[in-house]
Design a protein around this motif. Structure first.
Motif, mmCIF file in Angstrom:
data_model
loop_
_atom_site.group_PDB
_atom_site.id
_atom_site.type_symbol
_atom_site.label_atom_id
_atom_site.label_comp_id
_atom_site.label_asym_id
_atom_site.label_seq_id
_atom_site.Cartn_x
_atom_site.Cartn_y
_atom_site.Cartn_z
ATOM 1 N N LEU A 115 2.415 8.613 -7.535
ATOM 2 C CA LEU A 115 2.786 10.100 -7.992
ATOM 3 C C LEU A 115 3.215 10.101 -9.133
ATOM 4 O O LEU A 115 4.206 9.486 -9.802
ATOM 5 N N GLU A 116 2.980 11.211 -9.973
ATOM 6 C CA GLU A 116 3.127 11.261 -11.264
ATOM 7 C C GLU A 116 4.590 11.339 -11.647
ATOM 8 O O GLU A 116 5.075 11.022 -12.582
ATOM 9 N N ASN A 117 5.440 12.094 -10.621
ATOM 10 C CA ASN A 117 6.889 12.389 -11.117
ATOM 11 C C ASN A 117 7.828 11.435 -10.160
ATOM 12 O O ASN A 117 8.986 11.627 -10.323
ATOM 13 N N VAL A 118 7.280 10.366 -9.750
ATOM 14 C CA VAL A 118 8.260 9.292 -8.985
ATOM 15 C C VAL A 118 8.052 8.024 -9.757
ATOM 16 O O VAL A 118 7.325 7.538 -10.409
ATOM 17 N N GLU A 119 9.567 7.590 -9.610
ATOM 18 C CA GLU A 119 9.756 6.373 -10.382
ATOM 19 C C GLU A 119 10.495 5.428 -9.563
ATOM 20 O O GLU A 119 11.611 5.991 -8.938
ATOM 21 N N LEU A 120 10.509 4.069 -9.589
ATOM 22 C CA LEU A 120 11.174 3.322 -8.902
ATOM 23 C C LEU A 120 12.175 2.545 -9.926
ATOM 24 O O LEU A 120 11.940 2.191 -10.777
ATOM 25 N N PRO A 174 0.901 -1.177 0.183
ATOM 26 C CA PRO A 174 0.001 -0.147 -0.130
ATOM 27 C C PRO A 174 0.826 1.267 -0.134
ATOM 28 O O PRO A 174 0.462 2.217 -0.765
ATOM 29 N N LEU A 175 1.895 1.277 0.619
ATOM 30 C CA LEU A 175 2.651 2.600 0.895
ATOM 31 C C LEU A 175 3.407 2.989 -0.285
ATOM 32 O O LEU A 175 3.497 3.777 -0.864
ATOM 33 N N LEU A 176 3.955 1.738 -1.008
ATOM 34 C CA LEU A 176 4.748 1.834 -2.011
ATOM 35 C C LEU A 176 3.898 2.180 -3.307
ATOM 36 O O LEU A 176 4.076 3.071 -4.279
ATOM 37 N N GLN A 177 2.617 1.668 -3.262
ATOM 38 C CA GLN A 177 1.661 1.958 -4.390
ATOM 39 C C GLN A 177 1.374 3.482 -4.361
ATOM 40 O O GLN A 177 1.374 3.949 -5.469
ATOM 41 N N ILE A 178 1.257 4.115 -3.062
ATOM 42 C CA ILE A 178 0.909 5.366 -3.087
ATOM 43 C C ILE A 178 2.111 6.327 -3.652
ATOM 44 O O ILE A 178 1.744 7.200 -4.197
ATOM 45 N N VAL A 179 3.368 5.867 -3.456
ATOM 46 C CA VAL A 179 4.753 6.567 -3.918
ATOM 47 C C VAL A 179 4.599 6.203 -5.426
ATOM 48 O O VAL A 179 4.827 7.331 -5.920
ATOM 49 N N GLU A 180 4.402 5.322 -5.845
ATOM 50 C CA GLU A 180 4.481 4.965 -7.229
ATOM 51 C C GLU A 180 3.408 5.577 -8.069
ATOM 52 O O GLU A 180 3.564 6.001 -9.032
#
Length: 247
Positions: free
Chosen positions: A132-137, A124-130
């Motif tokens: 975000l439009e300007n965030v990439e893993l 869930p937390l990682l999904q929220i971060v991912e």
């Protein structure tokens, strides 16, 4: 005689009771070291990056359905984080660090580089971060990061293994410096919360207190002399941890 035997028996029982917590702690540590990542194993059989087995020895060779990551180089405008602890899960503190940087810099790419070639998914937390439009893993492939001298030989010889307890720290410090040297960008630690937009001008370092700066916040253009000099000295990793160049 009976009293003596009774005292001996009581002494043995007390000794066992006293040792139980230590036996439990030892067993728990051993169990979790070997089983804490069960069900979230990373398949490294097809991965030629043998450094993974040294840095992340808990990764197994079991195929699971995880999200596979790929290496991606930075741009001078990138804000980036590195996760070198080999963790397959994402903590709330780290999620807040990435989210705050992305929130205050909507027009800049934010890159989270992790040493795990695959991560437990979904989270869930990682999904929220991912989301975000300007965030990439992306995958922090150390063979790609340390592909140029002088750190290439340092990496190939696995000199960052001299003190295994702090290996991830050495890798993190060296990786951020080399990425800044080659590509430029802005580095933030995963415990740094961004409260307002960062300066557009480079270079700068974060101030730890009134008397000290550190490497928790760094921003440099590619091939900046300050970073070049630091890299050319090579990281001196000492067993006693009294000195190593990137701290």
């Amino acid at each position: 005689m009976h009293m003596r035997r009774l005292r001996i028996a009581i002494t043995k029982v007390l000794a066992i009771i006293f040792m139980l917590p230590f036996i439990y702690i030892s067993f728990r540590k051993h169990f979790y070291m070997n089983h804490e990542d069960e069900g979230v194993d990373v398949d490294v059989r097809e991965n030629n990056n043998t450094w993974i087995n040294h840095l992340c020895p808990k990764y197994s060779i079991i195929n699971t359905v995880n999200k596979t990551l790929n290496w991606r180089p930075l741009t001078p405008n990138t804000i980036f984080f590195t996760e070198t602890s080999c963790a397959l899960k994402f903590s709330p503190k780290k999620a807040c660090a990435v989210e705050s940087a992305a929130h205050h810099h909507p027009h800049r790419p934010v890159l989270l580089l992790v040493t795990a070639p695959a991560i437990l998914h979904p989270q869930p937390l990682l999904q929220i971060v991912e989301d975000l439009e300007n965030v990439e893993l992306a995958y922090l492939d150390l063979d790609q990061v340390f592909s140029e001298p002088p750190l290439k030989s340092w990496h190939i010889q696995r000199l960052w293994l001299y003190n295994e307890e702090f290996t991830s720290v050495f890798i993190s410090d060296a990786a951020r410096a080399e990425l800044l040297r080659r590509f430029g960008g802005t580095y933030l630690d995963l415990d740094v919360l961004t409260l307002r937009p960062l300066p557009d001008l480079q270079p700068y370092l974060g101030r730890y207190n009134t008397d000290m700066v550190n490497n928790h916040v760094l921003s440099f253009p590619p091939r900046h002399p300050f970073i070049q000099v630091g890299i050319m000295t090579k990281p001196e990793v000492h067993v006693d941890l009294q000195l190593y160049v990137f701290q």
